[in-house]
Design a protein around this motif. Structure first.
Motif, mmCIF file in Angstrom:
data_model
loop_
_atom_site.group_PDB
_atom_site.id
_atom_site.type_symbol
_atom_site.label_atom_id
_atom_site.label_comp_id
_atom_site.label_asym_id
_atom_site.label_seq_id
_atom_site.Cartn_x
_atom_site.Cartn_y
_atom_site.Cartn_z
ATOM 1 N N VAL A 104 33.516 49.475 27.035
ATOM 2 C CA VAL A 104 32.657 49.256 28.201
ATOM 3 C C VAL A 104 32.964 47.903 28.831
ATOM 4 N N TYR A 105 32.993 47.890 30.145
ATOM 5 C CA TYR A 105 33.307 46.687 30.909
ATOM 6 C C TYR A 105 32.374 46.567 32.111
ATOM 7 N N ASN A 106 32.307 45.355 32.667
ATOM 8 C CA ASN A 106 31.671 45.211 33.971
ATOM 9 C C ASN A 106 32.777 45.284 35.025
ATOM 10 N N LEU A 107 32.406 45.288 36.300
ATOM 11 C CA LEU A 107 33.389 45.466 37.369
ATOM 12 C C LEU A 107 34.441 44.362 37.363
ATOM 13 N N ASN A 108 34.029 43.107 37.201
ATOM 14 C CA ASN A 108 34.995 42.004 37.206
ATOM 15 C C ASN A 108 35.980 42.103 36.046
ATOM 16 N N ARG A 109 35.489 42.461 34.872
ATOM 17 C CA ARG A 109 36.376 42.540 33.703
ATOM 18 C C ARG A 109 37.323 43.731 33.778
ATOM 19 N N ILE A 110 36.863 44.854 34.354
ATOM 20 C CA ILE A 110 37.780 45.992 34.462
ATOM 21 C C ILE A 110 38.850 45.699 35.508
ATOM 22 N N LEU A 111 38.482 44.948 36.547
ATOM 23 C CA LEU A 111 39.496 44.535 37.524
ATOM 24 C C LEU A 111 40.566 43.675 36.847
ATOM 25 N N THR A 160 31.327 43.680 46.694
ATOM 26 C CA THR A 160 31.492 44.748 45.700
ATOM 27 C C THR A 160 32.415 45.837 46.228
ATOM 28 N N ILE A 161 32.264 46.187 47.494
ATOM 29 C CA ILE A 161 33.139 47.205 48.091
ATOM 30 C C ILE A 161 34.592 46.752 48.028
ATOM 31 N N ALA A 162 34.855 45.486 48.325
ATOM 32 C CA ALA A 162 36.222 44.955 48.270
ATOM 33 C C ALA A 162 36.788 45.065 46.855
ATOM 34 N N LYS A 163 35.966 44.778 45.849
ATOM 35 C CA LYS A 163 36.416 44.889 44.457
ATOM 36 C C LYS A 163 36.690 46.348 44.090
ATOM 37 N N GLN A 164 35.842 47.263 44.550
ATOM 38 C CA GLN A 164 36.052 48.681 44.257
ATOM 39 C C GLN A 164 37.326 49.192 44.926
ATOM 40 N N GLU A 165 37.581 48.726 46.132
ATOM 41 C CA GLU A 165 38.815 49.124 46.820
ATOM 42 C C GLU A 165 40.046 48.597 46.079
ATOM 43 N N ALA A 166 39.955 47.369 45.567
ATOM 44 C CA ALA A 166 41.061 46.819 44.778
ATOM 45 C C ALA A 166 41.281 47.659 43.520
#
Length: 177
Positions: A5-12, A39-45
């Motif tokens: 399990v990860y958070n968004l920053n760590r999975i990036l 958050t949208i920018a991170k999801q797109e990345a």
């Protein structure tokens, strides 16, 4: 099967570092129905990395909200503020999402009992933890190893606080018994 399990920053960070080596092969990406620009920018990345590295990904959208609490004005003010203007409606975890997750994971399980599945949500401590915990129970992974392994393999990847989304656990349990 191993579930992390990860958070968004760590999975990036993990997909950028490991994606080229194929270490992130299976990913459940849990997203909010309504997010800010950052958050949208991170999801797109993340979506670009999923495509670039050929990651087998299941992208699901639901909010970290309990419908009872939300409908009775009991949800956290931060969460409620996202929906106050009425232009966005929350997406609640439901049986269709639960079935989709189990079907996707079962396909991986049937092909490779040693596969690793990484799960992330925004914070990595509510929705993704609940999904990971339930999948570990459903596929009997905790009993194959032990609870210490579960905590070590999952909790170490996130913040020190874990707060399972109880609605996710309730829906999984009511759907699959």
């Amino acid at each position: 099967m191993k579930i992390e399990v990860y958070n968004l920053n760590r999975i990036l960070a993990n997909t950028e570092k490991c994606g080229k080596n194929g270490e992130v092969q299976n990913l459940i990406s849990v997203r909010d129905s309504y997010s800010g620009e950052e958050t949208i920018a991170k999801q797109e990345a993340l979506d670009r990395r999923i495509s670039r590295y050929g990651i087998n990904a299941l992208v699901i959208n639901f909010d970290d909200i309990d419908p009872y609490r939300f409908n009775h004005g009991m949800e956290h003010p931060f969460i409620r503020a996202k929906f106050e203007d009425g232009t966005h409606q929350p997406i609640f975890f439901n049986e269709d999402i639960a079935r989709n997750i189990v079907s996707w994971v079962r396909n991986i399980w049937d092909n490779d009992h040693n596969a690793t599945i990484k799960i992330h949500c925004w914070a990595g401590r509510s929705r993704s933890q609940a999904i990971a915990y339930w999948l570990n129970m459903y596929f009997n992974l905790i009993l194959e190893r032990n609870l210490t392994d579960y905590i070590e393999n999952n909790a170490r990847n996130v913040h020190e606080k874990i707060h399972f989304n109880c609605e996710v656990l309730r829906v999984f349990t009511s759907t699959f018994g």
